[in-house]
Design a protein around this motif. Structure first.
Motif, short mmCIF file in Angstrom:
data_model
loop_
_atom_site.label_atom_id
_atom_site.label_comp_id
_atom_site.label_asym_id
_atom_site.label_seq_id
_atom_site.Cartn_x
_atom_site.Cartn_y
_atom_site.Cartn_z
N GLY A 243 -4.98 52.45 67.61
CA GLY A 243 -4.54 52.74 68.98
C GLY A 243 -3.05 52.53 69.14
O GLY A 243 -2.35 53.36 69.75
N LEU A 244 -2.53 51.44 68.57
CA LEU A 244 -1.08 51.20 68.62
C LEU A 244 -0.31 52.27 67.85
O LEU A 244 0.78 52.68 68.26
N ASP A 245 -0.88 52.75 66.74
CA ASP A 245 -0.22 53.80 65.97
C ASP A 245 -0.16 55.10 66.76
O ASP A 245 0.85 55.82 66.73
N TYR A 246 -1.22 55.42 67.50
CA TYR A 246 -1.21 56.63 68.32
C TYR A 246 -0.18 56.51 69.45
O TYR A 246 0.47 57.50 69.82
N VAL A 247 -0.02 55.32 70.00
CA VAL A 247 0.99 55.11 71.03
C VAL A 247 2.38 55.36 70.44
O VAL A 247 3.23 56.01 71.07
N ARG A 248 2.62 54.86 69.23
CA ARG A 248 3.91 55.09 68.57
C ARG A 248 4.14 56.58 68.35
O ARG A 248 5.24 57.10 68.62
N GLN A 249 3.12 57.30 67.89
CA GLN A 249 3.26 58.74 67.67
C GLN A 249 3.54 59.47 68.98
O GLN A 249 4.34 60.42 69.01
N ALA A 250 2.90 59.04 70.05
CA ALA A 250 3.12 59.69 71.34
C ALA A 250 4.55 59.49 71.82
O ALA A 250 5.18 60.42 72.36
N ILE A 251 5.11 58.29 71.63
CA ILE A 251 6.49 58.02 72.04
C ILE A 251 7.47 58.88 71.24
O ILE A 251 8.39 59.50 71.81
N VAL A 252 7.24 58.97 69.92
CA VAL A 252 8.11 59.78 69.07
C VAL A 252 8.00 61.25 69.45
O VAL A 252 9.02 61.96 69.53
N LEU A 253 6.78 61.72 69.67
CA LEU A 253 6.58 63.12 70.02
C LEU A 253 7.24 63.46 71.35
O LEU A 253 7.86 64.52 71.50
N ARG A 254 7.16 62.57 72.31
CA ARG A 254 7.78 62.81 73.61
C ARG A 254 9.30 62.86 73.50
O ARG A 254 9.96 63.73 74.08
N ARG A 255 9.88 61.94 72.73
CA ARG A 255 11.32 61.95 72.54
C ARG A 255 11.79 63.23 71.87
O ARG A 255 12.80 63.83 72.26
N GLN A 256 11.08 63.66 70.83
CA GLN A 256 11.45 64.89 70.15
C GLN A 256 11.33 66.10 71.07
O GLN A 256 12.20 66.98 71.07
N GLY A 257 10.26 66.13 71.88
CA GLY A 257 10.08 67.24 72.79
C GLY A 257 11.18 67.31 73.84
O GLY A 257 11.70 68.38 74.15
N ILE A 258 11.57 66.14 74.38
CA ILE A 258 12.65 66.11 75.37
C ILE A 258 13.96 66.54 74.74
O ILE A 258 14.74 67.32 75.33
N ALA A 259 14.24 66.09 73.51
CA ALA A 259 15.48 66.46 72.83
C ALA A 259 15.52 67.95 72.55
O ALA A 259 16.56 68.61 72.72
N GLU A 260 14.40 68.54 72.13
CA GLU A 260 14.36 69.98 71.85
C GLU A 260 14.55 70.79 73.11
O GLU A 260 15.27 71.81 73.11
N ARG A 261 13.95 70.37 74.20
CA ARG A 261 14.12 71.10 75.46
C ARG A 261 15.56 71.00 75.96
O ARG A 261 16.12 71.97 76.47
N ARG A 262 16.17 69.84 75.79
CA ARG A 262 17.55 69.67 76.22
C ARG A 262 18.48 70.55 75.40
O ARG A 262 19.39 71.18 75.94
N ALA A 263 18.23 70.61 74.07
CA ALA A 263 19.06 71.46 73.21
C ALA A 263 18.89 72.93 73.56
O ALA A 263 19.86 73.69 73.60
N ALA A 264 17.65 73.34 73.85
CA ALA A 264 17.41 74.72 74.21
C ALA A 264 18.08 75.07 75.53
O ALA A 264 18.64 76.16 75.71
N SER A 265 18.06 74.11 76.47
CA SER A 265 18.70 74.34 77.76
C SER A 265 20.22 74.47 77.61
O SER A 265 20.83 75.34 78.24
N GLU A 266 20.81 73.65 76.76
CA GLU A 266 22.25 73.73 76.53
C GLU A 266 22.65 75.04 75.88
O GLU A 266 23.67 75.63 76.20
N GLU A 267 21.82 75.54 74.93
CA GLU A 267 22.11 76.83 74.30
C GLU A 267 22.02 77.97 75.30
O GLU A 267 22.81 78.91 75.27
N THR A 268 21.05 77.87 76.21
CA THR A 268 20.91 78.92 77.22
C THR A 268 22.11 78.95 78.16
O THR A 268 22.62 80.02 78.52
N GLU A 269 22.57 77.77 78.56
CA GLU A 269 23.72 77.71 79.46
C GLU A 269 24.99 78.18 78.77
O GLU A 269 25.86 78.79 79.39
N ALA A 270 25.10 77.91 77.47
CA ALA A 270 26.28 78.33 76.72
C ALA A 270 26.28 79.84 76.53
O ALA A 270 27.32 80.48 76.55
#
Length: 270
Positions: A243-270
């Protein structure tokens, strides 16, 4: 010198009597009855679209809607496959298992044996339905929702019955069910960023839980009663660790998803 008809040569010229409406209708895949009738009557055949052409154009115009209806029919029919039927069987077994488990006060060895048989069937079908769905491409939306519900229902029913009969401490039931429900909810919350796959530890946890609960359902005595306590202890440890390992995976997945969306948004604005 007489040239080839425009429809045969594929050129831009039009047959006599063909208006702009014919060109637009042919390009869009729809047939204008008033426009198509003129050339067909005047030329009498080869130079204008015939009945077969009109039917083909009409079918092309209706294909998107027909495709959606056909896809919906296939999806509806695919619900009734062997994998989903096994999942439904597990759901039906839940109330039957509870009645067998609590029959005659819940302490009769014979009724407990029947309850164990129902629980064993549910656990075995849990192993097969997912494998069949992935192997034979039988994955459906119904299966995605019903399969985890069936898993949690049979396991939760067994744990609650055992604790209510005094065979299993309530804190064990609370830890296992709390972890299962919490991880399931967490998966839904982070699904927008990706899917958390089942780990080997998670599969081992499920197997250990099934064996431990099955041993508690049976009226075991002596060294087997001691053994089931250790198996349940291992199941609880695996439940918490995975259960703790799944929580760790969820935190990492969420951070990666937010970073990818932010990068995509910056490319679109540029």
């Amino acid at each position: 010198m007489t040239g080839a008809p425009a429809s045969a040569a594929g050129g831009s010229s039009r047959a006599p009597g063909t208006g702009a409406a014919d060109v637009s209708a042919a390009g869009s895949g729809a047939v204008d009855p008033s426009a198509a009738a003129g050339p067909a009557t005047a030329a009498g055949g080869s130079g204008s679209p015939g009945a077969a052409d009109a039917e083909a154009q009409g079918a092309a115009g209706k294909s998107p809607r027909g495709g959606k209806l056909a896809a919906a029919a296939v999806n509806q029919a695919s619900v009734w496959n062997i994998a989903n039927l096994l999942t439904m069987l597990r759901l039906i077994l839940v109330p039957g298992f509870v009645m067998l488990m609590l029959a005659d006060g819940g302490y009769d060895p014979a009724w407990r044996s029947f309850a164990w048989a129902a629980f064993a069937v549910a656990m075995i079908t849990d192993l097969f339905d997912g494998h069949l769905a992935r192997t034979y491409n039988l994955v459906t939306d119904f299966g995605k929702i019903a399969d985890p519900i069936a898993d949690k229902a049979i396991m939760g029913a067994a744990l609650i019955c055992l604790s209510s009969l005094g065979d299993l401490p309530w804190w064990v039931t609370i830890v296992i069910l709390g972890r299962e429900l919490g991880i399931t909810l967490m998966r839904f919350l982070v699904i927008r960023y990706g899917v958390i796959p089942a780990s080997r530890g998670g599969k081992l946890k499920t197997l250990t839980q099934g064996v431990a609960v099955g041993m508690y359902i049976l009226a075991l005595t002596g060294w087997l009663a001691t053994l089931r306590w250790w198996v349940m202890a291992a199941a609880v440890v695996l439940t918490v660790v995975t259960g703790l390992d799944y929580v760790r995976q969820a935190i990492v997945l969420r951070r990666q998803g937010i970073a990818e969306r932010r990068a995509a948004s910056e490319e679109t604005e540029a």
